[in-house]
Design a protein around this motif. Structure first.
Motif, PDB file in Angstrom:
ATOM      1  N   VAL A 101      34.381  41.416  28.050  1.00  0.00           N
ATOM      2  CA  VAL A 101      35.227  40.143  28.238  1.00  0.00           C
ATOM      3  C   VAL A 101      35.372  40.026  29.614  1.00  0.00           C
ATOM      4  O   VAL A 101      34.632  39.570  30.651  1.00  0.00           O
ATOM      5  CB  VAL A 101      36.645  40.983  28.648  1.00  0.00           C
ATOM      6  N   VAL A 102      35.428  37.944  30.034  1.00  0.00           N
ATOM      7  CA  VAL A 102      34.642  37.450  31.483  1.00  0.00           C
ATOM      8  C   VAL A 102      36.677  36.825  31.195  1.00  0.00           C
ATOM      9  O   VAL A 102      36.948  36.489  30.486  1.00  0.00           O
ATOM     10  CB  VAL A 102      33.835  36.283  30.886  1.00  0.00           C
ATOM     11  N   VAL A 103      36.898  37.310  32.601  1.00  0.00           N
ATOM     12  CA  VAL A 103      37.665  36.124  33.129  1.00  0.00           C
ATOM     13  C   VAL A 103      37.381  35.636  34.520  1.00  0.00           C
ATOM     14  O   VAL A 103      36.774  35.429  34.739  1.00  0.00           O
ATOM     15  CB  VAL A 103      38.636  38.063  33.843  1.00  0.00           C
ATOM     16  N   VAL A 104      38.020  34.293  33.946  1.00  0.00           N
ATOM     17  CA  VAL A 104      37.774  33.270  35.333  1.00  0.00           C
ATOM     18  C   VAL A 104      38.715  33.207  36.022  1.00  0.00           C
ATOM     19  O   VAL A 104      39.736  32.900  35.670  1.00  0.00           O
ATOM     20  CB  VAL A 104      37.872  31.956  34.327  1.00  0.00           C
ATOM     21  N   GLY A 105      38.348  32.976  37.550  1.00  0.00           N
ATOM     22  CA  GLY A 105      39.374  33.415  38.194  1.00  0.00           C
ATOM     23  C   GLY A 105      39.681  34.366  39.688  1.00  0.00           C
ATOM     24  O   GLY A 105      40.416  34.942  38.245  1.00  0.00           O
TER      25      GLY A 105
ATOM     26  N   ILE B 105      34.388  35.845  36.932  1.00  0.00           N
ATOM     27  CA  ILE B 105      33.998  34.697  37.939  1.00  0.00           C
ATOM     28  C   ILE B 105      34.502  33.673  38.253  1.00  0.00           C
ATOM     29  O   ILE B 105      35.805  33.408  38.162  1.00  0.00           O
ATOM     30  CB  ILE B 105      32.938  33.576  36.734  1.00  0.00           C
ATOM     31  N   GLU B 106      34.427  33.276  39.253  1.00  0.00           N
ATOM     32  CA  GLU B 106      35.253  32.800  40.624  1.00  0.00           C
ATOM     33  C   GLU B 106      34.326  31.546  40.838  1.00  0.00           C
ATOM     34  O   GLU B 106      32.743  32.174  41.769  1.00  0.00           O
ATOM     35  CB  GLU B 106      35.570  33.637  41.732  1.00  0.00           C
ATOM     36  N   SER B 107      34.782  29.950  40.674  1.00  0.00           N
ATOM     37  CA  SER B 107      34.506  28.574  42.066  1.00  0.00           C
ATOM     38  C   SER B 107      34.032  28.785  42.700  1.00  0.00           C
ATOM     39  O   SER B 107      33.039  28.166  43.643  1.00  0.00           O
ATOM     40  CB  SER B 107      35.452  27.846  41.383  1.00  0.00           C
ATOM     41  N   GLY B 108      35.163  29.756  44.006  1.00  0.00           N
ATOM     42  CA  GLY B 108      35.156  30.018  45.443  1.00  0.00           C
ATOM     43  C   GLY B 108      33.955  30.956  45.958  1.00  0.00           C
ATOM     44  O   GLY B 108      33.413  31.555  44.768  1.00  0.00           O
ATOM     45  N   SER B 109      33.976  31.079  46.756  1.00  0.00           N
ATOM     46  CA  SER B 109      32.677  31.046  47.224  1.00  0.00           C
ATOM     47  C   SER B 109      33.187  32.540  47.697  1.00  0.00           C
ATOM     48  O   SER B 109      32.064  33.684  47.858  1.00  0.00           O
ATOM     49  CB  SER B 109      31.977  31.054  48.749  1.00  0.00           C
TER      50      SER B 109
ATOM     51  N   HIS C  14      30.094  30.852  41.305  1.00  0.00           N
ATOM     52  CA  HIS C  14      29.856  30.483  39.514  1.00  0.00           C
ATOM     53  C   HIS C  14      31.559  30.079  39.177  1.00  0.00           C
ATOM     54  O   HIS C  14      32.383  30.311  39.038  1.00  0.00           O
ATOM     55  CB  HIS C  14      30.029  31.586  38.998  1.00  0.00           C
ATOM     56  N   THR C  15      31.017  28.100  38.995  1.00  0.00           N
ATOM     57  CA  THR C  15      32.342  27.380  37.787  1.00  0.00           C
ATOM     58  C   THR C  15      31.946  26.924  37.087  1.00  0.00           C
ATOM     59  O   THR C  15      30.769  27.156  35.652  1.00  0.00           O
ATOM     60  CB  THR C  15      31.873  26.220  38.367  1.00  0.00           C
ATOM     61  N   PHE C  16      33.432  28.189  35.995  1.00  0.00           N
ATOM     62  CA  PHE C  16      33.515  27.890  34.866  1.00  0.00           C
ATOM     63  C   PHE C  16      33.344  26.620  34.137  1.00  0.00           C
ATOM     64  O   PHE C  16      33.430  25.193  34.578  1.00  0.00           O
ATOM     65  CB  PHE C  16      34.662  28.290  34.359  1.00  0.00           C
ATOM     66  N   ALA C  17      32.432  26.097  33.086  1.00  0.00           N
ATOM     67  CA  ALA C  17      31.767  24.497  32.942  1.00  0.00           C
ATOM     68  C   ALA C  17      32.274  24.094  30.983  1.00  0.00           C
ATOM     69  O   ALA C  17      32.277  22.846  30.980  1.00  0.00           O
ATOM     70  CB  ALA C  17      30.914  24.129  33.303  1.00  0.00           C
ATOM     71  N   GLY C  18      31.977  25.781  30.521  1.00  0.00           N
ATOM     72  CA  GLY C  18      32.692  25.245  28.752  1.00  0.00           C
ATOM     73  C   GLY C  18      32.804  26.722  28.285  1.00  0.00           C
ATOM     74  O   GLY C  18      31.702  27.475  28.547  1.00  0.00           O
ATOM     75  N   VAL C  19      32.471  26.856  27.058  1.00  0.00           N
ATOM     76  CA  VAL C  19      33.380  27.636  25.732  1.00  0.00           C
ATOM     77  C   VAL C  19      33.185  27.314  24.590  1.00  0.00           C
ATOM     78  O   VAL C  19      33.150  26.142  24.658  1.00  0.00           O
ATOM     79  CB  VAL C  19      34.459  27.946  26.244  1.00  0.00           C
ATOM     80  N   GLN C  20      32.271  27.862  23.743  1.00  0.00           N
ATOM     81  CA  GLN C  20      32.551  28.523  22.155  1.00  0.00           C
ATOM     82  C   GLN C  20      32.837  29.453  21.604  1.00  0.00           C
ATOM     83  O   GLN C  20      32.611  30.154  22.817  1.00  0.00           O
ATOM     84  CB  GLN C  20      30.640  27.906  22.149  1.00  0.00           C
TER      85      GLN C  20
ATOM     86  N   VAL D  79      28.365  26.886  36.200  1.00  0.00           N
ATOM     87  CA  VAL D  79      27.577  26.094  37.305  1.00  0.00           C
ATOM     88  C   VAL D  79      27.381  26.985  38.395  1.00  0.00           C
ATOM     89  O   VAL D  79      28.743  27.548  38.442  1.00  0.00           O
ATOM     90  CB  VAL D  79      27.724  25.023  37.003  1.00  0.00           C
ATOM     91  N   THR D  80      26.363  27.481  38.982  1.00  0.00           N
ATOM     92  CA  THR D  80      26.189  27.961  40.512  1.00  0.00           C
ATOM     93  C   THR D  80      25.258  26.948  41.139  1.00  0.00           C
ATOM     94  O   THR D  80      24.744  25.747  40.620  1.00  0.00           O
ATOM     95  CB  THR D  80      25.530  29.153  39.888  1.00  0.00           C
TER      96      THR D  80
END
Length: 439
Positions: free
Chosen positions: A41-45, A67-71, A170-176, A187-188
């Motif tokens: 599982v991948v969790v964004v946030g 993965i989290e977009s913030g540092s 690590h900023t979420f950019a898309g999913v298939q 995106v990093t």
């Protein structure tokens, strides 16, 4: 940023000081045939809801990546209060004792008062301390601490598990997705990274990129009478008779005042008219606090942090899209008065974590049906309880039309005169919110 190119050479090999980077040949083709890092599982946030859901799964052996977009974990002033219905879930995963040590126990309830400039009158006190199902009582009605501290605590427990992973910046950019799983792009600063998993969980806040990637409408409205200001402040409210939580009732100078920690840091959250330009909000802060705060003048306080934000009452049209699932503020957003937003988000995380445990470790016969039930039940809990109650909480503090004046007077009288009133309020919350899809 890319490294400088040496003009004396016709080829350039990127530096490889990133431990997550792929090793490249000079022709820039990856050595690995499959560039997708594999997880269950991948969790964004990496807020409390996402981390709590990840912790539940990881404790049952599920391989989880957050993965989290913030540092780092966000330190912005946000939620601070955790009620028994949530504390009950914290006990199950083993973080309750640490939270008790970390936070401040609310032993004295929630006061309703008028602001200082209207006499600082105590109107009534509310106590809510029922736990669902067992109706066990804690010796306090809740624990207060900053949302950031809770997130750090959950992360500390999760990082003890070998199958839990977290990647910041690590900023979420898309999913298939297909019948077998999902493929995710992030995106990093060093380029794109790719992940494959069986499921993707969006826990990335009200502006969720995961929700938007699935074109799921976010129905509802944004408050346009007031915007909110959250201020962390050092001041001894307790010496002036203030309980751990205070609701200040006034047409203009309404507020929520609550203690955050044992050291004496407090949160003052209030509304400012939307007509005030953002650049003027901080300049007007001393005048607002002068009208609100108790104690002898001149006031002696220290502002630690201040954060203006817009409040919403919105819910996603659905919480699932195949193998992509929403939780917390990505699924719904409400104004913070009453502390129901993060409460609902953590109960979402509880339910979704248990669903994933059933699907990935217990051979759930119909995973899609279970996730559809999660979507239906958790959306219903928000619509029928959280959304309605949080709107009423806000209007109870400041609305001056005849209907809400009557409701406010009846509420205060009921709490003051009926010993069973707070028990009935707690039961009403538990009946709607307590569906955790047990493992």
């Amino acid at each position: 940023m890319p490294s400088a190119i040496n003009n004396s050479s016709s080829t350039h090999e990127p530096q490889n000081d990133d431990p997550d980077s792929t090793t490249y040949r000079q022709d820039l083709h990856p050595i690995a045939d499959d560039p997708f890092e594999q997880h269950d599982v991948v969790v964004v946030g990496a807020g409390p809801s996402g981390l709590f859901c990840a912790l539940k799964m990881a404790q049952k052996g599920i391989d989880v990546l957050v993965i989290e977009s913030g540092s780092a974990i966000s330190e912005s002033p946000r939620a601070i209060a955790y009620m028994p219905i949530v504390l009950n879930e914290f006990e199950k995963v083993g973080i309750f004792d640490d939270l008790v040590e970390l936070g401040h126990q609310n032993n004295d309830g929630i006061q309703f008062r008028t602001p200082h400039n209207k006499g600082d009158e105590l109107l009534t006190t509310v106590k809510l301390n029922l736990v669902p199902k067992s109706f066990k009582r804690y010796p306090f009605i809740g624990i207060n601490t900053g949302q950031d501290r809770l997130a750090h605590l959950i992360l500390k427990h999760a990082q003890r598990l070998p199958n839990f992973h977290v990647k910041f910046s690590h900023t979420f950019a898309g999913v298939q997705q297909d019948d077998n799983g999902v493929r995710i792009t992030a995106v990093t600063s060093r380029g794109e990274k790719y992940f494959a998993a069986k499921y993707l969980i969006g826990a990335d806040g009200a502006g969720s990129s995961v929700r938007r990637s699935q074109c799921i409408p976010f129905r509802g409205f944004t408050w346009n009478d007031f915007r909110f200001m959250a201020v962390n402040i050092e001041y001894d409210f307790a010496s002036h008779g203030y309980s751990t939580g205070v609701m200040v009732v006034d047409e203009e100078d309404w507020a929520v005042i609550a203690r955050i920690d044992k050291e004496g840091l407090w949160r003052v959250a209030f509304g400012v008219r939307c007509s005030i330009p953002e650049k003027e909000l901080l300049a007007q802060l001393p005048e607002k606090l002068e009208r609100l705060m108790p104690g002898p003048r001149p006031l002696n306080y220290k502002i630690v942090a201040a954060n203006p934000y817009w409040a919403h009452q919105r819910v996603a049209e659905k919480l699932t899209s195949g193998r992509v699932v929403l939780t917390g503020d990505a699924a719904h957003s409400n104004n913070p008065i009453g502390g129901l937003g993060l409460t609902t988000g953590l109960l979402d995380a509880t339910a979704l974590g248990n669903c994933m445990i059933r699907i990935l470790t217990k051979n759930e016969p119909d995973p899609a049906a279970l996730l559809e039930r999660y979507s239906t039940v958790r959306k219903k809990a928000f619509v029928e309880y959280t959304n309605t109650a949080s709107i009423e909480n806000k209007l109870r503090l400041h609305c001056q039309d005849d209907e809400f004046k009557t409701k406010r007077a009846a509420f205060i009288k009921n709490i003051t005169d009926d010993p069973e009133a707070t028990i009935n309020m707690a039961k009403a919350m538990n009946e709607v919110m307590d569906d955790d899809f047990e493992e």
